[in-house]
Structures are given as C-alpha cells and as structure tokens.
Write an enzyme that holds these catalytic residues in place. Sequence first.
Site, PDB file in Angstrom:
ATOM      1  CB  SER A   1      -1.022   0.231   1.155  1.00  0.00           C
ATOM      2  OG  SER A   1      -1.603   1.255   1.339  1.00  0.00           O
TER       3      SER A   1
ATOM      4  CE  LYS B   1      -1.174  -4.071   3.194  1.00  0.00           C
ATOM      5  NZ  LYS B   1      -1.141  -5.239   2.592  1.00  0.00           N
TER       6      LYS B   1
ATOM      7  CE1 TYR C   1      -3.886  -2.208   4.976  1.00  0.00           C
ATOM      8  CE2 TYR C   1      -3.057  -0.102   4.383  1.00  0.00           C
ATOM      9  CZ  TYR C   1      -3.483  -1.169   4.061  1.00  0.00           C
ATOM     10  OH  TYR C   1      -3.526  -1.595   2.717  1.00  0.00           O
TER      11      TYR C   1
END
Length: 255
Positions: free
Chosen positions: A147, A164, A160
């Site tokens: 991402s 990533k 998150y």
Amino acid sequence: MSGFDIQQKLSLAGRRALVTGGGRGLGRSIAEGLAVMGAEVTLCARTESEIAEGAAEIRARGFKATHLVADVTDVAGFAAIIADLPAFDIFVNNAGTNRPKPLSDVTEQDYDAVLGLNLRAAVFAAKAVSGAMMKAGIAGSIINMSSQMGHVGAANRTIYCASKWALEGFTKSLAVELGPKGIRVNTVGPTFIETPMTAPFLEDPAARQAILSKIKLGRLGTPGDVVGAVVFLSSDAAALVTGSAVVVDGGWSAD
C-alpha cells in the site's frame, strides 16, 4: 532496442498464476488481467462462491481460470495445499484487511486480525509458494500487495501501516534471498482504490475530499491502475526488477 518485442515480453502465455484474495475487488481484477495476458489463473479465497463465479466469468471470456478454496491464515493448511499442486510461475500475495481507528481504540484482536493476515499469512504464503518454485526450478515472480501506507503514515492507520511497512522490508529481504534462484520479489502499493470494500468510506464527502487533496493527479485509483503494475511485474518486461516497490498512488507519497 533491436530485437526487443514488448508485446512478447508482456505476454504471460504458458504461465500459471495464483492470486489470493481473488474473489472480489482488486484480487478479482488482477486475476482477470493476468488471464487476459495469457496466464492460467487460480483465484484463491475462503469463500468458494465468489472465486468460482470469478473463474467462470474469466473462462466465459475465453481465458484460462480455476479456483482454489484455502485460508491463508491457516499457515500449515495452506502450505499443504500448495505442496500438492504444480508450482506456480506467478504469485500475487493479495489477501489483506484493515481496521482503521485511533491507536487509543485499537484492541489486541484488531492487531491480531490485521497483522495476522497482512503480515503473518503473507510471509508464510510466500514461503510455501516460493519453496515450490525453487523445488521445480521455476524463475518466478512474487508480488506482495502492499500500500502507499507502506511508505507514509496516516492517522487511524497505525496498525495497518505497521503491517505494510513490515511487508516492504520482508519483500526486500526475500528478494535478496531468492535472487540467486532467479525468483523476483516486489510490491505494489496502491492508493485508495474505488472498490466495493472502500465504497462506504468514500461515500463520505469530507473523507473523499481529504483523500483527493493528497493525490497529486486529482483522482482516486481504479482496479485497472493496479492491474497494469501487476502485469508488468509478472512479465519478462520486468526481468531485472526485484526488491522494488511500484507505488500506484497518484503522487501521494511524493512529498
């Protein structure tokens, strides 16, 4: 450039591709794109109805597709399934999740869910698939779906982002390990993509405008924007690309 045939380089004819999280959204679009470029694609997810439908639609268009019911969070189970299949040439490690909220509201269950799928499952899925590639002597391509949040930070995305950023580091390290085997390992890092999963969030005008203010090209991403990057990294056109991150973010991370 004499003798360089870009169409031939981009062709995936004769290659087998596995896409996890292939039942919906980006995963399904990626599977379709790889199939159109000639690959025999296997859509993988826990929900059989979605991947069976997706594979059937691809076949109806005249391309090659099948489906595989598997849960990547079941590390041992997934490894056993992969060991029983012919090795894949292309692996799109796409299954992922998010639970956006301030760190003050993050629970251990949130952490386990996000890191468990986005990192733990991705790491061991890559281990299983790359092991089969090496055993079969395949110079394949592994694409870990990252991402833009693997390159920047954002409020309400601490867990998150952690998953990533870790995936980016894992990818570079695995590229170093597998380079001598001819296996390339890269990431694709999309910005906010308009999919059924993101639709509820993007329906908020304030949220949508805040996102667009960060994207220099002035628009949200589409699944097709990501498919192009995946096809490139899967193909011989990217034969010298490994340990790299293709960030499809419209310039979000440029400043």
